[in-house]
Design a protein around this motif. Structure first.
Motif, PDB file in Angstrom:
ATOM      1  N   VAL A 187       0.838  -1.244   0.131  1.00  0.00           N
ATOM      2  CA  VAL A 187       0.083  -0.054  -0.225  1.00  0.00           C
ATOM      3  C   VAL A 187       0.790   1.314  -0.011  1.00  0.00           C
ATOM      4  N   MET A 188       1.780   1.227   0.832  1.00  0.00           N
ATOM      5  CA  MET A 188       2.817   2.222   0.933  1.00  0.00           C
ATOM      6  C   MET A 188       3.428   2.674  -0.443  1.00  0.00           C
ATOM      7  N   LYS A 189       4.128   1.456  -0.903  1.00  0.00           N
ATOM      8  CA  LYS A 189       5.011   1.595  -2.099  1.00  0.00           C
ATOM      9  C   LYS A 189       4.085   2.273  -3.188  1.00  0.00           C
ATOM     10  N   ASN A 190       2.660   1.705  -3.561  1.00  0.00           N
ATOM     11  CA  ASN A 190       1.823   2.162  -4.323  1.00  0.00           C
ATOM     12  C   ASN A 190       1.593   3.583  -4.178  1.00  0.00           C
ATOM     13  N   PHE A 191       1.476   3.991  -2.939  1.00  0.00           N
ATOM     14  CA  PHE A 191       1.015   5.594  -2.656  1.00  0.00           C
ATOM     15  C   PHE A 191       2.257   6.335  -2.995  1.00  0.00           C
ATOM     16  N   TRP A 192       3.523   5.796  -2.498  1.00  0.00           N
ATOM     17  CA  TRP A 192       4.589   6.657  -3.002  1.00  0.00           C
ATOM     18  C   TRP A 192       5.092   6.658  -4.495  1.00  0.00           C
ATOM     19  N   GLN A 193       4.744   5.610  -4.907  1.00  0.00           N
ATOM     20  CA  GLN A 193       4.850   5.393  -6.566  1.00  0.00           C
ATOM     21  C   GLN A 193       4.106   6.418  -6.986  1.00  0.00           C
ATOM     22  N   GLY A 194       2.624   6.438  -6.678  1.00  0.00           N
ATOM     23  CA  GLY A 194       1.898   7.284  -7.433  1.00  0.00           C
ATOM     24  C   GLY A 194       2.195   8.965  -7.234  1.00  0.00           C
ATOM     25  N   VAL A 195       2.676   9.403  -5.946  1.00  0.00           N
ATOM     26  CA  VAL A 195       3.141  10.777  -5.611  1.00  0.00           C
ATOM     27  C   VAL A 195       4.022  10.862  -6.665  1.00  0.00           C
ATOM     28  N   PHE A 196       5.350   9.954  -6.841  1.00  0.00           N
ATOM     29  CA  PHE A 196       6.484  10.195  -7.722  1.00  0.00           C
ATOM     30  C   PHE A 196       5.985  10.442  -9.200  1.00  0.00           C
ATOM     31  N   ASP A 197       5.158   9.458  -9.657  1.00  0.00           N
ATOM     32  CA  ASP A 197       4.644   9.692 -11.015  1.00  0.00           C
ATOM     33  C   ASP A 197       4.152  11.157 -11.163  1.00  0.00           C
ATOM     34  N   ILE A 198       3.284  11.443 -10.221  1.00  0.00           N
ATOM     35  CA  ILE A 198       2.235  12.710 -10.356  1.00  0.00           C
ATOM     36  C   ILE A 198       3.490  14.135 -10.223  1.00  0.00           C
ATOM     37  N   MET A 199       4.374  13.741  -9.367  1.00  0.00           N
ATOM     38  CA  MET A 199       5.369  14.860  -9.275  1.00  0.00           C
ATOM     39  C   MET A 199       6.187  14.869 -10.643  1.00  0.00           C
ATOM     40  N   MET A 200       6.554  13.771 -11.161  1.00  0.00           N
ATOM     41  CA  MET A 200       7.241  13.814 -12.564  1.00  0.00           C
ATOM     42  C   MET A 200       6.557  14.513 -13.517  1.00  0.00           C
ATOM     43  N   HIS A 201       5.084  14.174 -13.556  1.00  0.00           N
ATOM     44  CA  HIS A 201       4.300  15.039 -14.582  1.00  0.00           C
ATOM     45  C   HIS A 201       4.240  16.511 -14.312  1.00  0.00           C
ATOM     46  N   ILE A 202       4.077  16.943 -12.797  1.00  0.00           N
ATOM     47  CA  ILE A 202       3.996  18.215 -12.894  1.00  0.00           C
ATOM     48  C   ILE A 202       5.259  19.008 -12.882  1.00  0.00           C
ATOM     49  N   THR A 203       6.463  18.400 -12.914  1.00  0.00           N
ATOM     50  CA  THR A 203       7.969  18.802 -13.028  1.00  0.00           C
ATOM     51  C   THR A 203       7.784  19.108 -14.601  1.00  0.00           C
TER      52      THR A 203
END
Length: 426
Positions: A187-203
């Motif tokens: 659950v935590m890995k999916n959450f942080w991977q999701g955050v990272f993917d989102i931040m890559m798109h925002i960047t």
């Protein structure tokens, strides 16, 4: 119509901004609003957007990267060798950059600090505060760098820009995230991977506005100083390029020859497609599939070694980025007229080494890390805008150096594990 690549957009923005700044100067206005103020607004808005993404991008990048390493169950002998080599190679790169920037002194023109030419802060009181903050540091302040690694309040540290604490906390979080029950860990890995993917798109989305940001920053500088700003920026550009070349074509071949026992010329010949891909994409992450295939099939390193060392390198090993951060911080310090002692320069080296591991493998992410370095040594973030003028081409070059460093490390570690590569020296 084919959309222009980002680096061409930025180049056009620099040319247009130069013309606009020369034409309007600091006094021209439209409907009572000065063009100079408009340039400043556009440039500041872009810089604010970059600062906005720092905390979530750094935290999610480190946590997901360390979690992947923890999953591999390879944090033993191979992991220790890999981290030791990456730390050593990044340190060598930083020292090359530090030596060269002290020789060329790009922030000093004709014996005078180039701050006025670069349109940096010239207010006497504010400049005095900067000088007092930076030059007031001593050897005891090195211990403060380590104390910042363990903040009493991680939320307050992140909010206050104390990124070293966030980096250390993220390393711990990512590691121990893989040591809990699998269902909770997933659950935590999916959450942080999701955050990272989102931040890559925002960047990447923020970087689409880089031409506008560069236009505002360059036009404001040219409007105030004319062409005077380009002289120190050119010297800075040449300094970074020369340092990257020295590290790539002198330091790394020596490491390959004496530690890896391979032929450096043949290594670079086989790795040239990988380095060209890294140069063109400015992303070590995007280059990773080709890197894995080339090192395994053409160089002859085992899948066991490549599958661990290269993904780890794409996450934490940033030779070119660490070198660039050091040179950039020294350049800005020189431009403000600050004479940094060896202790203060060592602090820059240490912080550049620590922050380089938190840089996501995507275009222009190192600008985020530079804000951390400037903040730790007490320099205003105002100077960050200057770096955008030359950042695109330098970003492409340092990414190629980052990927090259990953591959060199993989070959050397394979040698230490007793593997025989196809490019072994006779």
């Amino acid at each position: 119509m084919t959309k222009l690549a980002l680096h061409w957009q930025i180049l056009i923005a620099i040319i247009v901004a130069t013309i606009a700044g020369l034409v309007t100067g600091t006094d021209a206005s439209l409907f009572g609003v000065s063009f100079y103020a408009i340039y400043g607004f556009v440039g500041t808005l872009f810089l604010n957007a970059l600062k906005m993404i720092i905390v979530p991008l750094v935290a999610s990048s480190i946590i997901t990267g360390i979690a992947r390493i923890g999953d591999s169950n390879s944090l033993g002998r191979l992991g220790g060798k890999t981290m030791l080599f990456y730390a050593a190679s990044s340190l060598l790169a930083i020292l090359v950059g530090l030596a060269l920037v002290n020789i060329t002194t790009p922030g000093i023109i004709n014996g005078q600090a180039a701050g006025e030419q670069l349109n940096l802060t010239t207010d006497a009181n504010e400049l005095a505060m900067v000088v007092e903050k930076v030059e007031g540091k001593s050897a005891s302040d090195i211990s403060d760098v380590f104390l910042r690694l363990v903040p009493t309040n991680i939320i307050a540290a992140a909010a206050g820009g104390q990124m070293l604490g966030l980096i250390f906390f993220s390393l711990l979080f990512g590691f121990f995230m893989t040591r809990i029950d699998k269902d909770k860990s997933d659950v935590m890995k999916n959450f942080w991977q999701g955050v990272f993917d989102i931040m890559m798109h925002i960047t990447l989305w923020v970087m689409k506005f880089a031409p506008l940001g560069v236009f505002g920053l360059v036009a404001k500088t040219v409007a105030a100083t004319g062409f005077a700003a380009f002289s120190p920026l050119l010297i800075f550009f040449v300094t970074v390029v020369a340092a990257l070349c020295i590290h790539t074509f002198i330091t790394m071949p020596l490491l390959l020859r004496f530690l890896g026992r391979v032929r450096p010329g043949l290594f670079f010949k086989k790795m040239s497609p990988v380095m060209l891909t890294a140069f063109s994409t400015s992303s070590s992450s995007a280059t990773l599939p080709l890197t894995l295939e080339t090192v395994e099939k053409d160089i002859g390193v085992s899948n066991k070694t490549t599958s661990f060392v290269l993904p780890l390198g794409a996450t934490v090993n940033m030779d070119g980025t660490a070198l660039y951060e050091c040179v950039a911080a020294m350049f800005i310090a020189q431009a403000y007229g600050l004479e940094l002692s060896m202790v203060q320069q060592f602090t820059i080296v240490l912080v550049a080494l620590l922050t380089s591991i938190g840089v996501a493998g995507i275009p222009a992410a190192s600008l985020v890390a530079i804000t951390i370095v400037l903040g730790v040594i007490g320099l205003p973030l105002e100077g960050l805008g200057l770096l955008l003028v030359t950042d695109r081409i330098l970003d492409m070059m340092r990414t190629a150096v980052n990927v090259c460093g990953d591959c060199v490390g993989t070959v050397i570690i394979a040698r230490s594990e007793g593997e025989q590569t196809r490019i072994a020296a006779s």
